[in-house]
Design a protein around this motif. Structure first.
Motif, PDB file in Angstrom:
ATOM      1  N   ALA A 136       0.831  -1.201   0.000  1.00 19.42           N
ATOM      2  CA  ALA A 136       0.000   0.000   0.000  1.00 19.42           C
ATOM      3  C   ALA A 136       0.866   1.251   0.000  1.00 19.42           C
ATOM      4  O   ALA A 136       0.529   2.252  -0.637  1.00 19.42           O
ATOM      5  N   THR A 137       2.008   1.191   0.684  1.00 16.65           N
ATOM      6  CA  THR A 137       2.920   2.342   0.724  1.00 16.65           C
ATOM      7  C   THR A 137       3.402   2.696  -0.675  1.00 16.65           C
ATOM      8  O   THR A 137       3.365   3.867  -1.085  1.00 16.65           O
ATOM      9  N   LEU A 138       3.848   1.694  -1.437  1.00 15.78           N
ATOM     10  CA  LEU A 138       4.314   1.951  -2.797  1.00 15.78           C
ATOM     11  C   LEU A 138       3.181   2.420  -3.699  1.00 15.78           C
ATOM     12  O   LEU A 138       3.369   3.309  -4.531  1.00 15.78           O
ATOM     13  N   VAL A 139       2.003   1.859  -3.521  1.00 17.88           N
ATOM     14  CA  VAL A 139       0.844   2.287  -4.313  1.00 17.88           C
ATOM     15  C   VAL A 139       0.558   3.767  -4.054  1.00 17.88           C
ATOM     16  O   VAL A 139       0.357   4.545  -4.994  1.00 17.88           O
ATOM     17  N   ARG A 140       0.567   4.171  -2.782  1.00 17.49           N
ATOM     18  CA  ARG A 140       0.329   5.589  -2.454  1.00 17.49           C
ATOM     19  C   ARG A 140       1.390   6.480  -3.091  1.00 17.49           C
ATOM     20  O   ARG A 140       1.087   7.529  -3.646  1.00 17.49           O
ATOM     21  N   GLN A 141       2.659   6.066  -2.992  1.00 22.44           N
ATOM     22  CA  GLN A 141       3.750   6.873  -3.543  1.00 22.44           C
ATOM     23  C   GLN A 141       3.646   7.000  -5.056  1.00 22.44           C
ATOM     24  O   GLN A 141       3.800   8.099  -5.603  1.00 22.44           O
ATOM     25  N   ILE A 142       3.376   5.903  -5.743  1.00 21.38           N
ATOM     26  CA  ILE A 142       3.267   5.931  -7.204  1.00 21.38           C
ATOM     27  C   ILE A 142       2.086   6.807  -7.621  1.00 21.38           C
ATOM     28  O   ILE A 142       2.207   7.641  -8.521  1.00 21.38           O
ATOM     29  N   ALA A 143       0.946   6.627  -6.960  1.00 25.55           N
ATOM     30  CA  ALA A 143      -0.247   7.423  -7.292  1.00 25.55           C
ATOM     31  C   ALA A 143      -0.001   8.909  -7.040  1.00 25.55           C
ATOM     32  O   ALA A 143      -0.382   9.753  -7.856  1.00 25.55           O
ATOM     33  N   ALA A 144       0.648   9.235  -5.932  1.00 27.81           N
ATOM     34  CA  ALA A 144       0.914  10.641  -5.595  1.00 27.81           C
ATOM     35  C   ALA A 144       1.820  11.304  -6.627  1.00 27.81           C
ATOM     36  O   ALA A 144       1.729  12.524  -6.848  1.00 27.81           O
ATOM     37  N   MET A 145       2.663  10.502  -7.279  1.00 27.39           N
ATOM     38  CA  MET A 145       3.582  11.050  -8.277  1.00 27.39           C
ATOM     39  C   MET A 145       3.026  10.949  -9.699  1.00 27.39           C
ATOM     40  O   MET A 145       3.746  11.161 -10.678  1.00 27.39           O
TER      41      MET A 145
END
Length: 168
Positions: A136-145
């Motif tokens: 979920a952490t990587l998903v949030r980071q990718i989506a935010a960018m």
């Protein structure tokens, strides 16, 4: 008549991912009733509110639980996981494993939980190769960018992420 087999699947689910979906499906195969618990931690600032996460979990997991013949409850908790499991009548505590690092940590937690609440049994469910890298952490980071996370989350979650983080 025996009591319903109840499993408790805890997590932050911020946001729910395809890895979470895999674990929920496997857990629903093991239990008559699946309780998905969104942990609330006062020191954390999640991307989605608890209410939003519960809504996503119900939308995504309800059809899966129904397909597997299990009922579904989605709840929040702010206690020890084993206490929340017991509160909801669960004797199975579901934990997903992606790799050896997860296993080391989860084995420690399972040992501690077994001492705290011997009536609750931890069950480890391994991720498929395609879901192993998803966090979920990587998903949030990718989506935010502005990145495309469609391969990592269910469509209902993708819609919420896209609304939160419009693509650049």
């Amino acid at each position: 008549m025996s009591a319903a087999r109840t499993a408790f699947y805890p997590g932050s689910f911020d946001p729910p991912t395809n890895g979470h979906v895999e674990v929920a499906r496997a857990a629903a195969r093991l239990a008559d009733r699946l309780v998905v618990g969104v942990g609330i931690h006062p020191g954390k600032a999640p991307l989605f509110s608890a209410a939003e996460r519960l809504e996503m979990l119900r939308e995504v997991f309800a059809p899966i639980a129904a397909e597997e013949g299990a009922s579904l409850d989605c709840v929040t908790f702010d206690t020890l996981v084993v206490d929340a499991a017991e509160q909801h009548g669960a004797y199975l505590l579901i934990r997903g494993l992606r790799d050896g690092t997860d296993l080391d940590y989860e084995m420690q937690m399972a040992g501690m939980n077994a001492v705290l609440k011997p009536t609750v049994q931890t069950v480890f469910l391994p991720a498929s190769p395609i879901a192993r890298p998803i966090t979920a952490t990587l998903v949030r980071q990718i989506a935010a960018m502005g990145g495309d996370v469609s391969a990592f989350v269910p469509p209902a979650v993708l819609a919420r992420l896209t609304a939160r983080f419009p693509r650049r």
